[in-house]
Design a protein around this motif. Structure first.
Motif, PDB file in Angstrom:
ATOM      1  N   SER A   1       0.861  -1.182   0.000  1.00 48.05           N
ATOM      2  CA  SER A   1       0.000   0.000   0.000  1.00 48.05           C
ATOM      3  C   SER A   1       0.896   1.230   0.000  1.00 48.05           C
ATOM      4  CB  SER A   1      -0.922   0.008   1.227  1.00 48.05           C
ATOM      5  OG  SER A   1      -0.221   0.433   2.374  1.00 48.05           O
ATOM      6  N   GLY A   2       0.468   2.273  -0.695  1.00 49.06           N
ATOM      7  CA  GLY A   2       1.272   3.484  -0.791  1.00 49.06           C
ATOM      8  C   GLY A   2       1.516   4.127   0.556  1.00 49.06           C
ATOM      9  N   SER A   3       0.507   4.095   1.428  1.00 52.28           N
ATOM     10  CA  SER A   3       0.663   4.718   2.746  1.00 52.28           C
ATOM     11  C   SER A   3       1.712   3.989   3.572  1.00 52.28           C
ATOM     12  CB  SER A   3      -0.682   4.739   3.494  1.00 52.28           C
ATOM     13  OG  SER A   3      -1.194   3.426   3.651  1.00 52.28           O
TER      14      SER A   3
ATOM     15  N   GLU B   1       5.247   4.735   2.093  1.00 50.65           N
ATOM     16  CA  GLU B   1       5.632   6.099   2.446  1.00 50.65           C
ATOM     17  C   GLU B   1       6.287   6.159   3.816  1.00 50.65           C
ATOM     18  OE1 GLU B   1       3.167   9.943   0.923  1.00 50.65           O
ATOM     19  OE2 GLU B   1       2.215   8.699   2.440  1.00 50.65           O
TER      20      GLU B   1
ATOM     21  N   ASN C   1       1.348  -2.611  -6.801  1.00 48.75           N
ATOM     22  CA  ASN C   1       0.534  -1.575  -6.162  1.00 48.75           C
ATOM     23  C   ASN C   1      -0.642  -2.203  -5.424  1.00 48.75           C
ATOM     24  OD1 ASN C   1      -1.216   0.640  -5.652  1.00 48.75           O
ATOM     25  ND2 ASN C   1      -0.451   1.746  -7.439  1.00 48.75           N
TER      26      ASN C   1
ATOM     27  N   TYR D   1      -3.526   2.972  -2.112  1.00 53.54           N
ATOM     28  CA  TYR D   1      -2.913   3.840  -1.104  1.00 53.54           C
ATOM     29  C   TYR D   1      -3.524   3.637   0.274  1.00 53.54           C
ATOM     30  CZ  TYR D   1      -0.993   7.868   1.293  1.00 53.54           C
ATOM     31  OH  TYR D   1      -0.320   8.664   2.202  1.00 53.54           O
TER      32      TYR D   1
ATOM     33  N   ASP E   1      -6.959   6.785  -5.768  1.00 54.34           N
ATOM     34  CA  ASP E   1      -6.238   5.983  -4.785  1.00 54.34           C
ATOM     35  C   ASP E   1      -5.040   5.278  -5.420  1.00 54.34           C
ATOM     36  OD1 ASP E   1      -6.374   4.803  -1.941  1.00 54.34           O
ATOM     37  OD2 ASP E   1      -6.251   2.997  -3.194  1.00 54.34           O
TER      38      ASP E   1
ATOM     39  N   LYS F   1      -2.324   7.848  -6.409  1.00 57.30           N
ATOM     40  CA  LYS F   1      -1.628   8.356  -5.227  1.00 57.30           C
ATOM     41  C   LYS F   1      -0.538   7.385  -4.787  1.00 57.30           C
ATOM     42  CE  LYS F   1      -2.499  10.464  -0.702  1.00 57.30           C
ATOM     43  NZ  LYS F   1      -3.533  10.831   0.300  1.00 57.30           N
ATOM     44  N   ALA F   2      -0.857   6.103  -4.835  1.00 60.50           N
ATOM     45  CA  ALA F   2       0.149   5.088  -4.488  1.00 60.50           C
ATOM     46  C   ALA F   2       1.274   5.074  -5.518  1.00 60.50           C
ATOM     47  CB  ALA F   2      -0.505   3.709  -4.399  1.00 60.50           C
TER      48      ALA F   2
END
Length: 249
Positions: free
Chosen positions: A89-91, A94, A112, A115, A131, A134-135
């Motif tokens: 997940s992008g979050s 990060e 991917n 996110y 979503d 963003k990821a």
């Protein structure tokens, strides 16, 4: 008369046996079919891949946590598994750029996972796209290049998700074998859940903190599967053979 009754009883038993066997066969076929109902493609359109032809793909979803992911990478390296796919997940990526870097440096593929870990079937197309993009932006900032695979965060998706993925140049990837490791059923049960895996299968595992037993099960999983096919990442599986998907009408 007695002979007639014996003969009829024998025929009746034979008939009942055939009926029971037919019902069992029908139930088996149905269970195998429904195991793949979450895998879709639109007619002559975008597809979700759930199975390949060559190799065995170990895939790991990571949505949250900072304790389980790195040990799993270490276990793969220690057990000489040179190819695997991590859906991040992008979050999470990060917040854990160092682990993302370690995954890449060890030659593992990144896909991917969206996110914000939302159910895409609850979202409109524009929200799904936002979503996913963003990821993708997070991965670009982390210098992770050429991400071509998307897995719906919760595993649930529909035509909207497939169309968004196609528009973004991504392939949706599901799975053919679910380890159910996130339920923490015990190491033996996790291994049992993947026992039928063979050449061409895409196996769902997790490296989020909720999956507390996956790392202990992993060496035994690797040992069991090595004799059935070589480990590959999903992109190579797609490139090197036929893949399977199911049609949405």
């Amino acid at each position: 008369m007695n002979f007639f009754m014996i003969l009829s009883g024998t025929k009746l038993k034979h008939f009942l046996f055939i009926v029971v066997l037919s019902l069992f066969t029908a139930l088996f076929i149905y269970s195998q079919t429904t195991a793949q109902v979450a895998v879709f493609s639109t007619k002559a359109g975008p597809k979700a891949i759930y199975k390949g032809e060559k190799g065995i793909a170990l895939t790991f979803n990571i949505g949250w946590g900072d304790q389980k992911a790195e040990p799993i990478v270490n276990t793969l390296v220690k057990n000489e598994v040179k190819s695997a796919t991590f859906f991040l997940s992008g979050s999470w990526a990060e917040r854990h750029p160092d682990i993302v870097e370690k995954i890449v440096k060890n030659g593992y593929e990144i896909g991917n996972l969206g996110y914000a870990y939302e159910d895409y079937t609850d979202l409109e197309s524009g929200e799904i796209r936002k979503d996913v993009v963003k990821a993708q932006d997070v991965f670009k900032k982390l210098n992770v290049k050429n991400i071509k695979l998307l897995r719906a965060p919760t595993g649930h998706f529909d035509k909207k998700t497939l169309k968004v993925a196609e528009d973004l140049g991504l392939t949706v990837v599901h799975w053919s074998i679910n380890s159910e490791d996130w339920t923490n059923p015990g190491v033996k049960q996790i291994i049992k859940n993947i026992d039928k895996a063979k050449n061409g299968d895409i196996i769902l595992l997790h490296a989020s903190d909720a999956a507390k037993q996956t790392n202990r099960a992993l060496p035994l999983i690797v040992s069991k599967l090595k004799s059935r096919g070589s480990f590959t990442n999903v992109s190579d599986m797609i490139a090197n053979g036929k893949v399977k998907s199911t049609l949405i009408k």
